[in-house]
Design an enzyme around this catalytic site. Structure first.
Site, PDB file in Angstrom:
ATOM      1  CG  HIS A   1     -14.285   3.467  -2.432  1.00  0.00           C
ATOM      2  ND1 HIS A   1     -12.965   3.195  -2.150  1.00  0.00           N
ATOM      3  CD2 HIS A   1     -14.995   2.912  -1.406  1.00  0.00           C
ATOM      4  CE1 HIS A   1     -12.888   2.501  -1.019  1.00  0.00           C
ATOM      5  NE2 HIS A   1     -14.113   2.326  -0.557  1.00  0.00           N
TER       6      HIS A   1
ATOM      7  CE1 TYR B   1     -11.658   6.067  -0.799  1.00  0.00           C
ATOM      8  CE2 TYR B   1     -13.716   5.798   0.391  1.00  0.00           C
ATOM      9  CZ  TYR B   1     -12.378   5.510   0.243  1.00  0.00           C
ATOM     10  OH  TYR B   1     -11.753   4.671   1.125  1.00  0.00           O
TER      11      TYR B   1
ATOM     12  NE  ARG C   1      -3.438   2.455   2.642  1.00  0.00           N
ATOM     13  CZ  ARG C   1      -4.427   2.655   3.502  1.00  0.00           C
ATOM     14  NH1 ARG C   1      -4.815   1.698   4.299  1.00  0.00           N
ATOM     15  NH2 ARG C   1      -5.040   3.826   3.567  1.00  0.00           N
TER      16      ARG C   1
ATOM     17  CB  CYS D   1     -18.197  -0.388   0.514  1.00  0.00           C
ATOM     18  SG  CYS D   1     -17.159   1.062   0.724  1.00  0.00           S
TER      19      CYS D   1
ATOM     20  CG  ASN E   1     -11.556  -1.287  -0.383  1.00  0.00           C
ATOM     21  OD1 ASN E   1     -12.652  -1.326  -0.916  1.00  0.00           O
ATOM     22  ND2 ASN E   1     -11.343  -0.686   0.780  1.00  0.00           N
TER      23      ASN E   1
END
Length: 440
Positions: A201, A255, A95, A171, A149
């Site tokens: 998102h 988002y 990440r 989510c 995700n």
């Protein structure tokens, strides 16, 4: 034997105590007999810590849930009723690269949006597809509930490239939006209903209701100013421009700042990366603190500090979903499923995030017709990105990956897309075998 067998893949996650708490709270209507927590060798230490806490939680609650810890996924999956996935391929170090590398090119580095979201998908989809193949063999009737995700892209890939129809992507953004609206209105969230539609998102609240009466414009009015009141721990709340949000006329999710406030968000990410490190580095510290807490042999509840993580309430949503399927509740929940005509401007066979009636046979999407013109194009662009990215993940086709990177609205040009793609492919080489096939 009566009772349910639930398998959580990525069981060493810091979120697992929330899941365990959810099953304990619902035990009277959701009789979980066995909960198998599965992880990979790199996650074994965390699995043991979280597993020990899970056992203490169950013992304290006095419910007969047997907790199993294993690195053997196939053994765990045999005869499962529900399988939940909360994996991070490449762990937080991957990440970190997703967040840092794009910033070098003046592009937002974020875990599920833009180049970061693409690469998380490229790493994750092949692993989820392996899990689906194991499920076909070992628990063909089980539901796959995926929190991993990018949930929309993962659901898209499973629906399009596997035989698994019993898949639901989940989510925590909609539940966070609902809680935010309830807070803005100063009411209990049970009185609030939101018509959710869009993508993971990239979901909008098309209508907001309080006790069945529409309050959309009142909520929109309150969103303006420096803070919106609808927030997530991992996304800066810049508020919304009053004229813009009134013109939009529907509820954006946190988002959407990456798309409507791109420059400010990029500047913030560059500044944060310099000052405090990327979000992955911040999360690493939060996780270290959490696991220190989890080690305490006297701890037998979910610690409140877990809510510092951006994914808080995922497990609440997951437990509600599993409970509603098991009990055929036919309540309404927003989930990622096959569109089946619910959103007119998205192909029927694509994954969408939309309100569904949750039945024993699974979610039934509620039709919303066309999305409003102002947001339709952006949603379709992100769906194109997800479709092409899912194909790239499955095939390991470099050109499809380049195409996905280029059509993402956060990437400014084909040339920049190619530079970022090449550097990120090299950085994530160990987790992308499909792109580095040996030449025969």
């Amino acid at each position: 034997m009566s009772g349910l067998k639930i398998v959580t893949i990525g069981g060493g996650s810091s979120y697992t105590p929330e899941l365990v708490e959810g099953f304990i709270k619902r035990y009277d209507e959701l009789p979980v007999r066995e909960l198998w927590l599965v992880d990979v060798p790199e996650g074994e230490k965390k699995l043991q810590i979280v597993g020990a806490l899970a056992k203490r939680m169950v013992e304290k609650a006095g419910v007969p849930i047997k907790i199993h810890l294993t690195l053997d996924r196939r053994k765990a999956l045999e005869g499962a009723d529900f399988v939940t996935t909360q994996i991070r391929v490449g762990l937080l170090d991957a990440r970190m690269k997703d967040e840092k590398i794009p910033l070098k090119y003046g592009v937002i580095g974020q875990e599920t949006n833009g180049p970061g979201g693409l690469f998380k998908g490229l790493r994750t989809i092949p692993v989820i597809m392996d899990i689906c193949r194991d499920m076909e063999e070992l628990c063909p009737n089980a539901w796959l509930i995926n929190f991993t995700n990018p949930a929309g892209m993962v659901t898209e890939a499973v629906l399009r490239y596997t035989n698994r129809k019993k898949v639901i992507g989940l989510c925590n953004v909609p539940i966070g939006m609902k809680m935010g609206v309830a807070s803005i209105l100063g009411v209990d969230q049970s009185r609030v209903h939101i018509d959710f539609a869009g993508l993971n998102h990239m979901v909008f609240g098309l209508g907001v209701y309080l006790d069945g009466e529409t309050v959309t414009s009142q909520v929109i009015e309150k969103l303006t100013g420096e803070q919106s009141g609808i927030t997530m721990k991992n996304i800066l709340d810049l508020g919304w421009d009053q004229d813009f949000i009134k013109a939009l006329g529907i509820l954006p999710c946190p988002y959407h700042r990456y798309y409507y406030q791109t420059r400010t968000m990029l500047e913030h990410e560059l500044e944060e990366a310099q000052k405090n490190g990327t979000r992955a580095e911040v999360v690493k510290k939060v996780e270290e603190e959490l696991f220190e807490l989890y080690k305490d042999p006297d701890l037998s509840i979910k610690p409140p500090q877990l809510e510092k993580r951006g994914g808080a309430y995922y497990s609440e949503a997951a437990c509600d979903l599993i409970c509603s399927i098991y009990n055929d509740k036919r309540d309404i929940q927003p989930v990622n499923v096959r569109n089946n005509g619910a959103i007119a401007s998205i192909p029927d066979d694509s994954a969408v995030e939309v309100n569904c009636v949750i039945t024993r046979e699974g979610p039934v999407p509620l039709a919303v017709g066309d999305l409003p013109v102002p947001v339709r194009g952006l949603v379709q662009q992100i769906k194109s990105f997800e479709r092409v990215a899912a194909e790239a993940a499955v095939t390991g086709d470099y050109h499809q990956a380049l195409l996905a990177m280029t059509i993402n609205p956060l990437v400014p040009s084909d040339a920049v897309a190619k530079q970022i793609l090449d550097e990120m492919l090299e950085a994530h080489k160990d987790y992308l075998p499909q792109f580095f096939k040996p030449v025969s």
